[in-house]
Design a protein around this motif. Structure first.
Motif, short mmCIF file in Angstrom:
data_model
loop_
_atom_site.label_atom_id
_atom_site.label_comp_id
_atom_site.label_asym_id
_atom_site.label_seq_id
_atom_site.Cartn_x
_atom_site.Cartn_y
_atom_site.Cartn_z
N GLY A 106 64.34 26.99 51.40
CA GLY A 106 63.38 27.39 50.39
C GLY A 106 61.95 27.11 50.81
O GLY A 106 61.68 26.16 51.56
N ALA A 107 61.04 27.93 50.33
CA ALA A 107 59.60 27.73 50.52
C ALA A 107 58.96 27.64 49.15
O ALA A 107 59.35 28.38 48.22
CB ALA A 107 58.98 28.86 51.34
N TYR A 108 57.97 26.76 48.99
CA TYR A 108 57.43 26.51 47.66
C TYR A 108 55.96 26.14 47.73
O TYR A 108 55.44 25.72 48.77
CB TYR A 108 58.21 25.39 46.96
CG TYR A 108 58.23 24.08 47.72
CD1 TYR A 108 57.19 23.16 47.59
CD2 TYR A 108 59.28 23.77 48.58
CE1 TYR A 108 57.20 21.97 48.29
CE2 TYR A 108 59.30 22.58 49.28
CZ TYR A 108 58.26 21.68 49.13
OH TYR A 108 58.26 20.50 49.83
N ALA A 109 55.31 26.28 46.58
CA ALA A 109 53.94 25.81 46.39
C ALA A 109 53.76 25.45 44.93
O ALA A 109 54.28 26.14 44.05
CB ALA A 109 52.93 26.88 46.80
N GLN A 110 53.07 24.35 44.66
CA GLN A 110 52.83 23.89 43.29
C GLN A 110 51.38 23.41 43.18
O GLN A 110 50.95 22.53 43.93
CB GLN A 110 53.79 22.75 42.92
CG GLN A 110 53.69 22.29 41.49
CD GLN A 110 54.32 23.27 40.51
OE1 GLN A 110 55.25 23.98 40.86
NE2 GLN A 110 53.83 23.29 39.28
N ALA A 111 50.65 24.02 42.25
CA ALA A 111 49.26 23.63 41.99
C ALA A 111 49.20 22.72 40.79
O ALA A 111 49.88 22.94 39.78
CB ALA A 111 48.41 24.87 41.74
#
Length: 682
Positions: free
Chosen positions: A393-398
């Protein structure tokens, strides 16, 4: 070893602790002023003199997210509670229910959702613990834990894959958490005696840090007999034989590059009811059989404790494994057929970086897991089925604070999963997850509104080991499990008073519920409810009360503990009260808690799959209290006395299996017991 030998061992340990306390006085804590200066010296600083705070990881290895329902059991709370099992960790939190009267059968439910539908980590390592539905999904010694955090419902993208009902992170202790101020080496000894089951627990630890190196070693052993319920009945198969250990080594360079390797292991090996979490026997099966449950967790972690600019990396590489071994008996003759061994494992990791800005941060990276669930049953014919699943999985969280009164978080992840069935049939699936949450100060420093929403793609879950069938076949169009979560709440603060209220709902679609004859049977789960609470704190004390009303439906019908075995359990209405007071000058701390479960008649509705008639869940009230003494002149020595189930209530905890069916005898929980403990730090 006889009970008399245990008493002698307990007395001998206590005398040894008392004898060594005098010698340890010269190593007691530094004065307050020296403690403060030591802490300041330990904090890294930037070139312009600003102090850098340590990276805070909560909730399944992910940072806390604005607007979500965050339940945090802090190190201070852990020290106050000194829990002996999972249930005692979450006293005062009705949204988290723990079923099972002994550690090896305890299961965690968050807002009514079974823990196997959460993203769960220990020190950042993914846990894959769906071994046997009559065992607990997670076995850990709370003495090893520093803190536990839960993000109920809406979880951030960096919490990990398949956070269908939220996330939970457990963090074990480090050497720096245990060292006395101003010292580089230390250790402690503990001894605890429980009068109900005549169980003795002893623990020992040594730890230190020097020239960038750190080490910690800890071992804890518990041994005792069956406990007695509030009605005076001895509950067979509830004895204690638990061994737990934790080891950590770490090195930190002058530039802040920190490398840590940890290994944690727990073993429970004792006679249990044939179906460990309830008294259910068919024909000539014996009342008890031996269960050996082993769980291990090994984690390598790299972080930088002095990040600069956009460089704030974290790398985790981990392996976790849980195994249950128990003999299977012939129902007609009562003879042993063969041992059955079920094991689940996960090789997992992640690489991420936190990019910091003036208004917040963005965490981005990728993670992976390779999970396996296997049964070894050497009968005639033998059975060795196993399922496997891998995911990248690839993710980003701001996490942003665009202006003073608002905090917002949003993120997403893309996952690709490869699933292999017992017949070696392969399936590949991919999906997208997203979340949005935030909070706004309606009245600055007084009233805050918060809300969150998420959609989660969970792939194809593995089946538990003991239900696997080598004859299974799988349909060509396997559908992934997905969920939608919603939370909304208000929090008001005035001086030491905090008032809070929240609503929540979780919808899990296509949740896998296999049977021996159907590999891919599935249900839809809906849990919903609300919670209100109040807490007042002042200098030396606190008082709190919380009420939660949680309901769950499986395919539109009120759930019970049988149809919900992998999904949920009937909770209903729970009230929890707590309080404590500390006499600082005397070194005395005391407190208590009360759990009140109201009668729940939702279980009278019969689900089409139910095997027998239903009964309502009775209400109960359980009260506990403690007093703890640390002599002001001997601050390295602590005595504590707990009274559990003060009024000797005869009851089964609301989240425990089997109590909602006719003909099933559930475990009753322990009756009144006195727990005496001593801790010596050196």
């Amino acid at each position: 070893m006889t009970s008399g030998s245990y008493r002698a061992l307990a007395v001998g340990t206590a005398l040894a602790l008392l004898w060594t306390s005098g010698a340890a006085l010269s190593q007691s804590a530094l004065p307050v002023a020296d403690e403060a200066s030591a802490e300041q010296e330990a904090m890294p600083v930037t070139s312009d003199g600003a102090t850098l705070l340590p990276r805070l990881d909560v909730g399944a290895g992910a940072e806390g997210t604005a607007g979500t329902n965050l339940i945090a059991v802090t190190p201070e709370e852990m020290d106050r509670k000194k829990p002996a099992n999972l249930r005692e960790i979450f006293t005062g939190e009705p949204a988290v229910a723990i079923g099972g009267s002994i550690p090896s059968t305890q299961k965690i439910y968050v807002n009514g959702v079974d823990e196997t539908n959460l993203a769960v980590t220990v020190d950042g390592s993914r846990q894959n613990n769906k071994v046997f539905h009559h065992n607990g999904t997670y076995l850990i010694d709370p003495a090893l834990l520093k803190a536990v955090t839960v993000q109920a419902g809406v979880a951030p993208a960096d919490a990990g894959p398949a956070a269908l009902g939220g996330s939970m992170g457990l963090e074990t202790k480090d050497a720096v958490d245990l060292l006395e101020p101003g010292r580089n080496f230390g250790g402690f000894l503990t001894g605890t005696w429980d009068t109900n089951s005549e169980t003795f627990t002893t623990g020992a630890s040594a730890f230190g840090m020097q020239d960038g190196f750190e080490f910690l070693g800890y071992i804890n052993y518990s041994k005792g007999g069956n406990f007695t319920a509030g009605n005076g009945e001895e509950m067979l198969g509830t004895g204690t034989n638990l061994l737990a250990g934790l080891g950590k080594i770490a090195y930190e360079t002058p530039e802040g590059n920190r490398f840590e390797l940890s290994h944690e292991q727990v073993r429970d090996d004792a006679l249990r009811p044939y179906r460990a979490n309830a008294y259910i026997n068919i024909r000539n099966e014996p009342v008890l059989r031996n269960y050996e449950l082993n769980r291990q967790n090994t984690v390598f972690t790299y972080t930088n404790t002095m990040p600069e600019g956009w460089w704030d990396p974290k790398v985790v590489l981990a392996y976790s494994r849980t195994q249950v071994e128990t003999p299977v008996f012939n129902r007609a003759t009562g003879e042993i057929i063969a041992p059955a061994i079920g094991a689940t494992s996960s090789f997992n990791g992640k690489v991420e970086n936190k990019f910091s800005f003036d208004i917040g941060s963005v965490t981005a990276g990728f993670d992976f897991y390779s999970d396996r669930a296997k049964l070894s049953y050497d009968a005639v014919p033998p059975e060795f089925p196993d399922e496997r699943a891998s995911n990248v999985g690839a993710y980003a969280q701001a996490r942003l604070e665009p202006f003073d009164r608002a905090r917002i978080s949003f993120g997403g992840r893309i996952d690709n999963q490869w699933f292999t069935g017992v017949d070696d049939t392969d399936f590949s699936n991919a999906g997208v997850s997203g979340n949005l949450s935030g909070e706004y100060d309606l009245v600055p420093d007084f009233l805050t509104a918060k809300a969150g929403i998420s959609h989660v793609w969970g792939g194809i879950p593995l089946a538990e080991n003991f239900i696997q069938n080598p004859a299974w076949t799988y349909p060509d169009d396997l559908e992934a499990v997905t969920s939608n979560n919603y939370t909304v709440g208000l929090e008001a603060r005035f001086e030491g008073l905090t008032l809070e209220a929240s609503l929540f709902r979780t919808d899990i679609d296509n949740a896998r519920f296999p049977t021996a004859g159907n590999a891919m049977r599935n249900f839809d789960l809906r849990t919903k409810g609300w919670e209100i609470g109040a807490r007042y704190e002042w200098d030396a004390a606190f008082a709190s009360i919380k009420y939660a009303d949680i309901s769950a439906d499986v395919d539109g019908i009120p759930a019970d503990s049988e149809v919900g075995r992998y999904l949920t359990t009937p909770i209903g209405q729970i009230i929890m009260l707590g309080g404590g007071y500390t006499f600082h000058d005397w070194g005395v701390r005391l407190g208590g808690d009360v759990e009140i479960a109201l009668k729940n008649e939702d279980t009278l509705v019969k689900h089409p799959t139910d095997p027998s008639d239903k009964v309502a869940l009775p209400g109960y009230t359980v009260a506990n209290a403690f007093v703890e003494y640390t002599p002001p002149t001997h601050t390295n020595f602590t005595l504590r006395a707990d009274v559990r189930n003060i009024f000797d209530e005869s009851y089964t905890n609301r989240a425990s299996y089997g109590q909602d069916f006719e003909g099933v005898k559930p475990h009753l929980d322990p009756g009144r017991s006195f727990r005496l403990s001593a801790t010596m730090r050196f």
